[in-house]
Design a protein around this motif. Structure first.
Motif, PDB file in Angstrom:
ATOM      1  N   ASP A  87      57.389  45.809  17.148  1.00  0.00           N
ATOM      2  CA  ASP A  87      57.280  45.045  18.398  1.00  0.00           C
ATOM      3  C   ASP A  87      56.133  44.056  18.218  1.00  0.00           C
ATOM      4  O   ASP A  87      54.966  44.449  18.217  1.00  0.00           O
ATOM      5  CB  ASP A  87      57.015  45.958  19.588  1.00  0.00           C
ATOM      6  N   PRO A  88      56.424  42.765  18.052  1.00  0.00           N
ATOM      7  CA  PRO A  88      55.382  41.799  17.707  1.00  0.00           C
ATOM      8  C   PRO A  88      54.390  41.499  18.821  1.00  0.00           C
ATOM      9  O   PRO A  88      53.352  40.881  18.560  1.00  0.00           O
ATOM     10  CB  PRO A  88      56.181  40.548  17.347  1.00  0.00           C
ATOM     11  N   ASP A  89      54.666  41.932  20.051  1.00  0.00           N
ATOM     12  CA  ASP A  89      53.804  41.574  21.172  1.00  0.00           C
ATOM     13  C   ASP A  89      52.755  42.623  21.523  1.00  0.00           C
ATOM     14  O   ASP A  89      51.797  42.323  22.244  1.00  0.00           O
ATOM     15  CB  ASP A  89      54.646  41.310  22.425  1.00  0.00           C
ATOM     16  N   LEU A  90      52.929  43.852  21.054  1.00  0.00           N
ATOM     17  CA  LEU A  90      52.100  44.937  21.568  1.00  0.00           C
ATOM     18  C   LEU A  90      50.629  44.806  21.208  1.00  0.00           C
ATOM     19  O   LEU A  90      49.756  45.137  22.018  1.00  0.00           O
ATOM     20  CB  LEU A  90      52.637  46.288  21.102  1.00  0.00           C
ATOM     21  N   LEU A  91      50.309  44.323  20.002  1.00  0.00           N
ATOM     22  CA  LEU A  91      48.895  44.169  19.657  1.00  0.00           C
ATOM     23  C   LEU A  91      48.196  43.248  20.630  1.00  0.00           C
ATOM     24  O   LEU A  91      47.100  43.548  21.120  1.00  0.00           O
ATOM     25  CB  LEU A  91      48.743  43.636  18.226  1.00  0.00           C
ATOM     26  N   GLY A  92      48.832  42.111  20.912  1.00  0.00           N
ATOM     27  CA  GLY A  92      48.230  41.171  21.848  1.00  0.00           C
ATOM     28  C   GLY A  92      48.130  41.737  23.253  1.00  0.00           C
ATOM     29  O   GLY A  92      47.144  41.481  23.958  1.00  0.00           O
ATOM     30  N   LEU A  93      49.128  42.508  23.666  1.00  0.00           N
ATOM     31  CA  LEU A  93      49.105  43.085  25.010  1.00  0.00           C
ATOM     32  C   LEU A  93      48.025  44.146  25.155  1.00  0.00           C
ATOM     33  O   LEU A  93      47.560  44.418  26.265  1.00  0.00           O
ATOM     34  CB  LEU A  93      50.477  43.669  25.343  1.00  0.00           C
ATOM     35  N   ILE A  94      47.616  44.739  24.044  1.00  0.00           N
ATOM     36  CA  ILE A  94      46.523  45.711  24.080  1.00  0.00           C
ATOM     37  C   ILE A  94      45.162  45.026  23.961  1.00  0.00           C
ATOM     38  O   ILE A  94      44.247  45.290  24.751  1.00  0.00           O
ATOM     39  CB  ILE A  94      46.674  46.742  22.941  1.00  0.00           C
TER      40      ILE A  94
END
Length: 210
Positions: free
Chosen positions: A42-49
């Motif tokens: 999931d490419p977005d999860l790092l940024g969302l954290i």
């Protein structure tokens, strides 16, 4: 626009419409400064954290570096870590967790971005008393195209000034032990390693007076 770095690069306030670009920068620097794309499903999860919450909860201290090819970095912070973590735990992570399955605590069963899904369901905010002398904290991530141009140094100094003007007397950072380049960079800005038994051993903590 806050200011120009030269060469077509500028620092400006981060906006909600920058979230996809912020997520991408976080992904492409998410492996101790290197690209984590191959590791994540999931490419977005790092940024969302680690990144987007600052634009949402602390917009006055959230900036992006924009270059000829678009957003290529960000510089984010908060003057009050305790207040930021309280809001993040109450307002930011519960809605994210509601739309993601918890992979459970058994790390041997995790695949892809399961570690991030677990972190969203059980966020860990590291701010023990040993860091209270430096109540602000921040993050900077820059894509390779921006490096070696003085952008990181000038951008961090700008954030540090903003945090000081907001009343923060000191600032701390979480740094990967593997990212020796980042540690050296922060030392040039006046940061030094904080050592205390209460601090986790899997992260390097650095701090500076503002």
């Amino acid at each position: 626009m806050e200011f120009e770095f030269g060469g077509g690069y500028v620092l400006r306030r981060a906006l909600r419409e920058d979230h996809p670009a912020i997520n991408l920068v976080c992904l492409r620097t998410g492996n101790s400064g290197r690209d984590a794309t191959a590791r994540e499903d999931d490419p977005d999860l790092l940024g969302l954290i680690y990144s987007v919450p600052y634009q949402v909860l602390e917009p006055d201290f959230a900036f992006v570096v924009e270059g000829p090819n678009g957003v290529c970095g960000y510089i984010l912070g908060t003057p009050d870590s305790a207040a930021f973590y309280e809001r993040a735990g109450r307002e930011w992570f519960p809605p994210l967790a509601a739309r993601l399955a918890d992979p459970g605590p058994d790390e041997s069963r995790w695949r892809g971005s399961d570690w991030a899904r677990r972190a969203i369901h059980h966020p860990e905010f590291i701010y023990p008393e040993a860091l209270h002398e430096w109540p602000a904290h921040g993050h900077i991530d820059l894509l390779q195209e921006t490096r070696g141009k003085g952008i990181g140094r000038r951008g961090m100094r700008y954030l540090m000034t903003k945090l000081r003007e907001a009343g923060a007397q000191g600032m701390h950072l979480h740094v990967s032990p593997k990212n020796l380049g980042a540690q050296a960079f922060y030392r040039t800005l006046g940061f030094s390693v904080v050592q205390h038994p209460s601090l986790p051993r899997d992260t390097v903590f650095m701090a500076a007076v503002l």
